[in-house]
Each structure stands twice: as C-alpha cells, then as structure tokens.
Design an enzyme around this catalytic site. Structure first.
Site, mmCIF file in Angstrom:
data_model
loop_
_atom_site.group_PDB
_atom_site.id
_atom_site.type_symbol
_atom_site.label_atom_id
_atom_site.label_comp_id
_atom_site.label_asym_id
_atom_site.label_seq_id
_atom_site.Cartn_x
_atom_site.Cartn_y
_atom_site.Cartn_z
ATOM 1 N N GLU A 45 6.509 14.792 7.917
ATOM 2 C CA GLU A 45 7.538 13.583 7.393
ATOM 3 C C GLU A 45 7.921 13.993 6.026
ATOM 4 O O GLU A 45 7.267 14.059 5.183
ATOM 5 C CB GLU A 45 6.238 12.386 7.306
ATOM 6 C CG GLU A 45 5.684 11.793 8.775
ATOM 7 C CD GLU A 45 4.783 10.769 8.543
ATOM 8 O OE1 GLU A 45 4.804 10.006 7.420
ATOM 9 O OE2 GLU A 45 4.084 10.602 9.349
ATOM 10 N N ASP A 56 4.220 2.114 -1.700
ATOM 11 C CA ASP A 56 3.421 3.276 -2.134
ATOM 12 C C ASP A 56 2.573 3.011 -3.497
ATOM 13 O O ASP A 56 3.166 2.431 -4.316
ATOM 14 C CB ASP A 56 4.612 4.502 -2.158
ATOM 15 C CG ASP A 56 5.008 4.938 -0.678
ATOM 16 O OD1 ASP A 56 4.007 5.357 -0.090
ATOM 17 O OD2 ASP A 56 6.189 4.882 -0.573
#
Lengths: 254, 395
Positions: A45, A56
């Site tokens: 990814e 995040d």
C-alpha cells in the site's frame, strides 16, 4: 483477473505493507516497493501523503509531513511509478485522502493509476454511499478495486451493504482506533473478529490498525485472510536502511 | 419546491456539505443525523434550552440602535449584542444546545476544538454547568498566544490538550478532536464550534445559533415596524455567528446578506484568511466546501490577526451563499479591522472582539442609503483581545 483478487484467492496469511511515499527520502518510493516484493510480502500500500490525515496516528502523520516537506505530490508519485510494472508484479494499492485526489482530478487520477498498473485504492474519507453513486463506474472503467473500511462500530446492516458494493477485500479496522501499533489484541477485538467471520461475507477480510509484531500478525490472520502493517513499518524505516527491510518482514513472518 | 439556501435532506447546501468521513466515524455521525432534529424539537428539550439561554446566557441580547455610528455614516445601524452573552460571545448558544443533546444521547465525555479559545471556554462552561468531563484540543501555538483563555478553561475544570501535529493551530486541533472521537466513539460527544464539519453539524450548529436572527426579527418589528432589515452583516471564519443571524433570512432575498472575511495582511500577500476568494472546492474536516489549499490539495495555513477567523475552510452554507451570489463577500485586512476596534469603542463605547471589528469595516467599503436598515452581528467582546490591541496601538 485483478492482482489483488488473485492473491486473495490463492493465498492465506497475506501480509500487506503500508508505507508513505516520499518518506524517508523523496526518491525512496520505487526502492521500497521493489525491496518489499523481494521479501515475503503479498501486497503493498503506497500512502499518498496528506497535510491533514484524520484517520492516522502520530507515526503516519509525521511521515506524511516529512514526505510533503521532501516535495512529494500526486504528480510526482505517478512519475515515480511509471516503470514499476516492468519490475514487479506485486499487487499495488494507493491509499490516500480524498482532497488531494479531487484536486488532481478524479478521472485523471484513475487514468494515471491504470497507466501505472495500480490495482486498487483505499480512500478512507470517501464514504461507500458517495462512491457507489458517483465513482463506481469510473473505477470499474480503469480496472481499479476500491477497498472499504469497517470498524467494531459498523452495524451488521452496513457491513452487508459494504460487502455488496466491495469488489476487493474489506479492510477491517481492528479496534476503536486511528492507526498505530498495539502489543496484543484484547477480548473485545477477538469477539469482534469472530462476529464478522460468522457473517460469511463474500468479500475477503484483511485486518489493519494496531498490528506491529509476529503475535498480533498471527492473531489477526487466524481470523482473516491477512493483515496490514503500517505504523510499525514506518517506525522501522525511521531508524533502518531500506536494504534491511527483510529483517522487519522476517520478524513478522517468524 | 422553491429554491432554498438552507440544507437539503441529503445534507448539502447546493454543491457543498455532505459527510466525507472515515468509516470509523460513521456510526456516531449517523446517530446524530438520525436523532438531532427529533431531539431538538421535543418540547422538553426546547424548554430546557430556552430557559438556559434566558437565565444563564442572558438572552434575549439587545438589538441596539447605534445612534452616533448611524449619524456618522448617514444610515440606520443596529447592533445585535451577542458580546453581552455569558462568556463574551455567541459561541455559548451552540454549546448549550449541544450539551443538552449530548446528555440525551447518554454521552459522559465531551471533546471540542478551539482556536482563540472562545469556543473552548464556552464548552468548558457548559460542561462545568452539567458536571460532565471536558477535554479541549488547542493548537500548541494557540495555547501560547491565548494564555488567559487557557487559564479560564482550566479554572472551569477542563483538560486542555495541545495539538502538536501539522501547523499546531485550529485545523490541527480539529484533526486531534476528530482522532479522539475515532478512538472514543461510545462515551464521547464532539461539540464542534462552528457551522463546519460533516453533516449534520453545519445545520445543527446553525439551528442552535438561529436564536440570534429570530430575536432580531422580533426586536426590529418593534422599532422599525418590519421584521426585515435591508442588510444583515457578520464576520465569517467558520461562519457560526453569521449563520445564526442570517438563518431566518436565508430565503428572503429582500434582505441582503454581507459576509465579511479576514484579508489578513492582504489578499495577495500569502498571509490571508479570505477563504471564498482564495479557496477552491475540496474536502476539509468531512465537509465539501471552499478551502485554502495548495495546487496539490494540501490544506494551507491561513493568517489573520484575529485567531477566530483563522480557519482555512468556511462552512458549506456560506460556500453556497458565495457561489450562488446570494451573499456579498467583502474582505477586510488587519489594519482596517484594528482601526474599527477603536472606532466602535469611541463612537459607541463598545470594545469589540477583533473578529467582530472586521464586520464594521464594511461601512468604509460600501455606500449605504440613508433609509437602509443595517443589522450587524456584534458577535463578541474585545476583552480577550486586549493584549493584541495594546501591542498594536501601544496603549
């Protein structure tokens, strides 16, 4: 068949590794992908850095800030990926937030992905409903799978809906959590993994968020097709050389 | 249906709005979306909300006819005195509404973001009032430049957590609050301070603030014999005080809307917060709206001398007012705003917040007729800005 679906069909204990493009150095993108494909890694990814990555934790935030300061941007990433398919056949996913993709132009973006040989996308802040209504046919046209997230709070009804729309794997967020490593899974998480498994979804499941070592990886893959590691790998890259990536992967695979 | 500038059933104002959120927030946002209208329209909720606004906040706030100001500019000027609300600004109208909503949703922990600290203080205040745990996210840089408000929040029992990511200001504090909510979805409610964020927040906050415009209608009817002024004028950062004043007038095009944005050091200087002019369509904090960003879609840091206008986005309602030209957008630079801080102080004996000062500077930018009735939202008082005024004017 799309490279992602092929792997999902052929393999168990899939290991997918996330890294932020442009981190630690701007020209590391290709090097990291190629090194990962030499190791026992099934999927990569590529994180397209964003100034405001809502989902995040601190590790990926920091790597994104550094990548942006290094001069990473969408156009540059596609230039870096131009020849990648001549060098590796590993399934490649771009993970990015929606705003930079919108500014690049979503049609342009999908076209560039197809040209570069990208297999799928993960866009955490593009909700499944909006995707289905506006972008699904565009993604199909460019042979891009779109991976959706579910969390312990996602209702069964919504999981069924996501499963219906999904054409790749479902990204199962391991806990109430932004990204970031934990040491082990608790009972609540295991119960949640079991609950989802009992639903017999058509889509394969990959577990992400909080996977950092051999134990959490093994736990995760016992309830899913595979697992995704991000923050722990970014931390490794902070203090280790790209040539030594194999050490990190070997630790996980045991 | 006739054209409306209000939100539609899908959560959009024209092309703007919606809920572009990670799946981890979906359950919380969906709970709010399906319940907020029902809860807020309950008689018991309405009574509790209105009683608190009256007894605790001090509503209705006066609609004051500013005689000397009117005489100076040869037009009729009214000030809606939100600066007289408890805690010194309109922000508390929204936090009262949301804390009552949070209680009904069974939430036991409140989080909020704050820039200058006004929304943080308003949130800490209602949490103290209700005895609910309160965590305020504030950019590390803002913490150091807004020390008195940090102290207020602490006195009120709130925990102030520094946002140390990104540019360490309001947008990062908002990111941190969203991350906290993702990590604590069960017991926590997030009180957003402006008409920004994913649907239903912009509509919910606008409804709680709409008391401002609703009172104006009633008050103006008594003094002018009509509910409708010729102009409603307010400063816009995220846009909550403006949304509150405009709300009942949105679809009444006889009432002209003026939004005043902060030009900072000037539109072309790279140090500005005039989002409508400098922004492009995109996604910020879960909402499709206008925002200041790089060519590559990275959100850029705005600048204004007033911390409350220092937001790189603008609420989707205002983005739509701009795009449809329903609202006129005027930008005012730091210098003009600061001068109006003095003007209003000396003409009317009212020291405004610097955010609010921006709105009044419109009087030098635009010619109004003698019979025009102008309603300005005097959204906050200047106490919190004394240090900035002292520095600027060497007082």
């Amino acid at each position: 068949m799309n490279r992602i679906n092929k792997i999902l069909e052929e393999k168990n204990n899939i290991l997918s590794i996330y890294f932020t493009a442009g981190f630690p150095e701007i020209e590391d993108t290709e090097k990291i992908i190629l090194k990962l494909s030499e190791c026992d890694v099934d999927m990569v990814e590529i994180g397209l850095p964003f100034s405001d990555p809502l989902a995040d934790g601190p590790t990926i935030q920091e790597s994104s800030t550094i990548a942006l300061n290094n001069g990473m941007n969408t156009k540059k990433l596609f230039i870096q990926l131009k020849n990648i398919r001549k060098k590796t056949n590993i399934p490649l996913i771009i993970m990015g937030y929606f705003n930079p993709i919108l500014q690049f132009g979503i049609e342009n973006f999908c076209e560039e992905c197809e040209l570069a040989g990208i297999d799928g996308l993960i866009i955490p802040d593009l909700p499944v409903d909006v995707f289905k209504e506006n972008y699904q046919s565009l993604f199909n046209k460019h042979k891009l799978l779109n991976m959706f997230l579910i969390s312990p709070q996602t209702s069964d009804e919504r999981i069924r809906f996501i499963d219906k729309v999904s054409n790749g794997f479902i990204y199962m967020v391991s806990s109430f959590s932004i990204t970031g490593a934990v040491n082990s899974f608790g009972k609540n998480q295991i119960d949640y993994f079991k609950r989802i498994n009992k639903m017999n979804l058509k889509s394969k499941l990959l577990i992400g968020f909080g996977i950092s070592n051999k134990d959490t990886f093994n736990d995760a893959v016992s309830y899913s097709k595979g697992a995704i590691i991000g923050s722990a790998f970014i931390k490794f890259l902070k203090t280790n050389k790209i040539e030594n990536i194999k050490n990190f992967i070997d630790q996980i695979r045991g | 249906m006739s054209k409306t500038y209000n939100v539609n059933e899908k959560g959009y104002y024209g092309d703007f709005g919606g809920a572009y959120i990670p799946e981890m927030m979906y359950a919380n946002i969906e709970e709010l979306r399906t319940k907020y209208l029902k809860i807020c329209s309950e008689e018991k909720f309405q009574k509790e909300f209105n009683d608190l606004l009256k007894q605790y906040v001090g509503r209705p706030t006066p609609l004051y006819f500013a005689e000397r100001l009117s005489h100076t500019y040869n037009t009729k000027i009214y000030l809606k005195r939100e600066d007289l609300c408890h805690t010194g600004a309109h922000k508390i109208n929204n936090t009262i509404g949301q804390i009552l909503l949070a209680k009904r949703l069974g939430k036991t922990r409140i989080i909020a973001e704050t820039g200058a600290g006004q929304h943080g203080v308003a949130t800490a205040t209602v949490c103290a009032l209700m005895g609910i745990k309160c965590i305020i996210y504030m950019g590390e840089i803002d913490i150091s430049r807004q020390a008195p408000n940090v102290a207020r929040m602490k006195m009120l029992g709130a925990e102030v957590k520094p946002a140390i990511s990104g540019s360490k200001t309001l947008k990062d504090a908002t990111n941190e609050a969203i991350r906290d909510w993702i990590n604590n979805p069960i017991d926590t409610h997030y009180i957003i301070g402006s008409v920004v964020g994913p649907h239903p927040y912009p509509d919910m906050v606008a409804r709680f603030q709409s008391i401002i415009g609703v009172e104006v209608m009633d008050q103006l009817k008594k003094t002018e014999g009509t509910e409708n002024p010729d102009y409603v004028i307010a400063c816009v950062g995220g846009g909550s005080n403006a949304a509150g004043l405009f709300y009942p007038y949105l679809d009444n095009e006889n009432v002209k809307i003026i939004c005043v944005e902060a030009a900072g050091k000037g539109i072309d200087t790279g140090k500005s917060a005039a989002t409508s002019i400098l922004g492009k369509e995109g996604i910020i904090h879960g909402s499709k709206t206008l925002l200041m960003q790089s060519f590559d879609g990275q959100i850029t840091e705005p600048y204004s001398i007033s911390a409350g206008l220092d937001y790189p986005g603008v609420g989707p309602m205002h983005a739509n007012l701009f795009k449809t030209k329903r609202g006129e957008f005027i930008s005012i630079n730091d210098k003009e705003a600061m001068e109006w801080g003095l003007n209003l102080s000396r003409l009317e004996g009212i020291i405004p917040a610097i955010e609010t000062s921006h709105a009044f500077a419109v009087l030098d930018k635009k010619k109004f007729k003698k019979d025009d009735v102008l309603v300005f939202n005097c959204s906050g008082r200047g106490d919190k800005d004394l240090d900035t005024y002292i520095d600027y004017f060497k007082l």
